[in-house]
Design an enzyme around this catalytic site. Structure first.
Site, PDB file in Angstrom:
ATOM      1  N   SER A  55       0.835  -1.198   0.000  1.00  0.00           N
ATOM      2  CA  SER A  55       0.000   0.000   0.000  1.00  0.00           C
ATOM      3  C   SER A  55       0.872   1.252   0.000  1.00  0.00           C
ATOM      4  O   SER A  55       1.679   1.435  -0.886  1.00  0.00           O
ATOM      5  CB  SER A  55      -0.970  -0.032   1.179  1.00  0.00           C
ATOM      6  OG  SER A  55      -1.930   0.986   1.056  1.00  0.00           O
ATOM      7  N   ASP A 101      -2.453   6.337  -4.188  1.00  0.00           N
ATOM      8  CA  ASP A 101      -1.293   5.666  -3.593  1.00  0.00           C
ATOM      9  C   ASP A 101      -0.759   4.588  -4.544  1.00  0.00           C
ATOM     10  O   ASP A 101      -1.343   4.341  -5.605  1.00  0.00           O
ATOM     11  CB  ASP A 101      -1.646   5.117  -2.209  1.00  0.00           C
ATOM     12  CG  ASP A 101      -2.642   3.969  -2.247  1.00  0.00           C
ATOM     13  OD1 ASP A 101      -3.297   3.788  -3.283  1.00  0.00           O
ATOM     14  OD2 ASP A 101      -2.766   3.254  -1.231  1.00  0.00           O
ATOM     15  N   ASP A 126      -0.766   1.355  -4.945  1.00  0.00           N
ATOM     16  CA  ASP A 126      -1.617   0.285  -5.505  1.00  0.00           C
ATOM     17  C   ASP A 126      -3.008   0.800  -5.886  1.00  0.00           C
ATOM     18  O   ASP A 126      -3.897   0.009  -6.213  1.00  0.00           O
ATOM     19  CB  ASP A 126      -1.704  -0.907  -4.554  1.00  0.00           C
ATOM     20  CG  ASP A 126      -2.430  -0.612  -3.257  1.00  0.00           C
ATOM     21  OD1 ASP A 126      -2.258   0.510  -2.729  1.00  0.00           O
ATOM     22  OD2 ASP A 126      -3.153  -1.488  -2.753  1.00  0.00           O
ATOM     23  N   ASP A 142      -5.611   2.085  -4.363  1.00  0.00           N
ATOM     24  CA  ASP A 142      -6.871   1.803  -3.664  1.00  0.00           C
ATOM     25  C   ASP A 142      -7.299   2.982  -2.796  1.00  0.00           C
ATOM     26  O   ASP A 142      -8.436   3.035  -2.340  1.00  0.00           O
ATOM     27  CB  ASP A 142      -6.810   0.497  -2.856  1.00  0.00           C
ATOM     28  CG  ASP A 142      -5.796   0.504  -1.725  1.00  0.00           C
ATOM     29  OD1 ASP A 142      -5.002   1.469  -1.624  1.00  0.00           O
ATOM     30  OD2 ASP A 142      -5.776  -0.462  -0.941  1.00  0.00           O
TER      31      ASP A 142
END
Length: 578
Positions: free
Chosen positions: A151, A304, A306, A308
């Site tokens: 993340s 961010d 990834d 999400d």
């Protein structure tokens, strides 16, 4: 440290003498030669824990690090679980990775282990966002999926998120069953690394297209977008996967003036332009805000690594760019969606929205006013995903989210999704601009209508064994001796989610909390303030979520009322002793 603990030295030697590759053995030997005992101790003192969300840790050699072998062991455990859960079936999984260093390598190792266990793999041949992995699991009929990501952690980290057949992260009891299987892998010799090419199929653009086609159908203000197609949007993927889908999603929705932050568009696991690749941090948006001032943008979006989570910035009434926090953006999204659905005659009484227990109650007030069912879940988007799966076919999910910048619109995915959220934040901005309002002005109007809700998160870091004991002690003290008054208002309700009991402190009566057990305490005061205490599941921290509210008589007194609520939060935190 003068010398190594014999137990740790034994663990190190098991790697030096075991079936590990020469490069990793050389790395360990080099640390021994340098007498880097502190680093070696941290690398080998325990096994990196496979928790309810999977693995996350610093990359390097050792049992407590993310590397080929800890990734391989986790995958072998997941394989063993899937074989038991779906006996006699040809099991399929999907695998994707973000822009982190080694994420592509770790994703290939994951694919190799699955294939060696005769599990069929849909393998994303290039980096892709987390929500697309969730979508792929659901669309391709997979029983599981793995996303290689940490993340928004610093660049030294990587991680492994495991998903179930519904495209959501594993929840109870499946999460425990997977964890048990991973814990049962005691030797690297138990891991099958010999890949089978016939069990691996590369995927990519065809899944992107299907996903983009489907999210575009969710749009509810097409006419407003047509009129506001030149809305100036500055977008930064912060060196992450968002670049693969967010610009396309905005284009599909009808936005023709998307300006990229060039310095941050190339995926790079070193995240060279930021300290932390986290859109919650103002520092991470420095370049985006500079670009927004240059072009006089209407909206700033940043995702961010990834993709999400999404952070946003808008212009206030003084024409200055300000960052909205996750509670503000989440509340505005829900308000916009419910308003637009209402205006389009789409509300039938079967719709619902979801938030977590530490997310602003402004969302609850909006849902009640529009007569739409709302649900609270525990912290963690997997619980929102679980609820969506339970309600599928019975009720229609409009949207939901959590204060930590994660939102979802529509039922295509079972995790937070910054791609669809970015498109809808832009659509929402166009909708209000079409009515002659900025997003910031619409936020203040929402406060006037429903009350000014203000939230603050305070995290206390308590490292190591003693830190964990301190956190446990703090929680126990709050449980047995809850504060009587917070911020000048009497505490009237105590919710103990670990015990599953809500206590009315005025009448001393109790009732059950209909949620899974979790180590969270909530104090609710007579004036409607809510204070939640929760130890973090991924970091050595205890978090305090403070939510206060007051009536906003008019737009003119917004700043004054806002400052009063700030003082109230400070008073509450002082009363709690944090």
């Amino acid at each position: 440290m003068q010398e190594l603990d014999p137990i740790i030295l034994k663990r190190i030697n098991s790697w030096l003498q075991g079936s590990y590759d020469a490069a990793i053995k050389q790395e360990i030997q080099s640390l021994l030669d340098q007498k880097a005992y502190t680093e070696l101790t941290d690398s080998f003192y325990r096994d990196l824990e496979f928790g309810t969300g999977g693995l996350r840790g610093i990359m390097g050699p050792g049992t407590n690090r993310i590397n080929k072998y800890t990734i391989g062991s986790a995958t072998q455990g997941l394989c063993n679980y899937l074989k038991k859960a779906y006996p006699g079936e040809k099991v399929k999984v999907a695998i994707a990775h973000d822009s982190r260093n080694n994420a592509d390598l770790f994703s290939r190792i994951t694919a190799e282990v699955f294939s060696a266990n005769d599990i069929y793999v849909y393998f994303f041949k290039a980096l892709r966002p987390t929500p697309l992995l969730s979508f792929a699991v659901r669309t391709l009929g997979c029983k599981s999926g793995v996303m290689l990501t940490a993340s928004h952690n610093p660049k030294e980290y990587n991680g492994y998120k495991a998903y179930g057949a519904d495209g959501g992260q594993f929840v109870s009891p499946e999460d425990t069953a997977v964890m048990d299987e991973v814990a049962a892998i005691r030797s690297i010799d138990d891991v099958k690394f010999n890949h089978v090419d016939a069990n691996i199929e590369e995927v990519g653009e065809e899944i992107d297209k299907l996903y983009l086609d489907k999210i575009t159908l969710l749009s509810v203000s097409k006419e407003a977008i047509k009129r506001q197609k030149d809305l100036k949007i500055v977008y930064s993927p912060i060196h992450g996967t968002g670049i693969t889908l967010v610009p396309d999603a905005l284009k599909r929705f009808g936005f023709e003036n998307v300006i990229l932050v060039d310095e941050q568009t190339t995926p790079d696991g070193n995240f060279p332009t930021v300290i932390y690749p986290n859109p919650e941090e103002k520092e991470a948006l420095t370049l985006a805000l500079r670009k927004a001032k240059e072009v006089d943008a209407d909206l700033v979006l940043a995702t961010d690594p990834d993709a999400d989570r999404v952070g946003i910035a808008v212009k206030n009434t003084e024409n200055e760019f300000i960052l909205l926090n996750g509670n503000q953006t989440g509340a505005m999204l829900i308000n916009y969606l419910l308003t637009a659905w209402q205006e389009n005659g789409k509300l039938t009484g079967k719709e619902y929205i979801v938030k977590t227990i530490v997310t602003t109650n402004l969302i609850e007030q909006i849902a009640k006013a529009k007569n739409v069912t709302f649900y609270n879940t525990l912290t963690g988007f997997k619980y929102i995903g679980e609820l969506m799966t339970q309600k599928q076919g019975k009720q229609t999910f409009i949207g939901g989210g959590e204060e930590s910048y994660g939102y979802l619109i529509g039922e295509l995915v079972r995790d937070k999704d910054a791609v669809v959220s970015s498109a809808f934040i832009a659509e929402m901005t166009a909708y209000y601009k079409d009515k002659g309002s900025s997003l910031f002005e619409a936020l203040i109007d929402t406060y006037v209508q429903y009350g000014l809700y203000k939230e603050k998160l305070i995290s206390l870091t308590k490292k190591g064994k003693t830190g964990a004991e301190d956190i446990k002690e703090m929680m126990e003290k709050f449980r047995t001796s809850p504060p009587a008054v917070l911020g000048g208002s009497k505490v009237i309700t105590l919710k103990d989610y670990e015990k599953g009991i809500e206590t009315d402190l005025i009448t001393n009566t109790t009732k059950a909390i209909e949620l899974p057990k979790s180590d969270v305490l909530q104090f609710i005061t007579a004036d409607g303030s809510i204070i939640s205490a929760r130890p973090s599941g991924t970091e050595p921290k205890i978090k305090f979520y403070c939510s206060v509210n007051g009536k906003l008589k008019s737009k003119d007194v917004y700043h004054e009322t806002d400052q009063q609520l700030d003082l109230k939060i400070s008073s509450i935190m002082q009363d709690l002793g944090v």
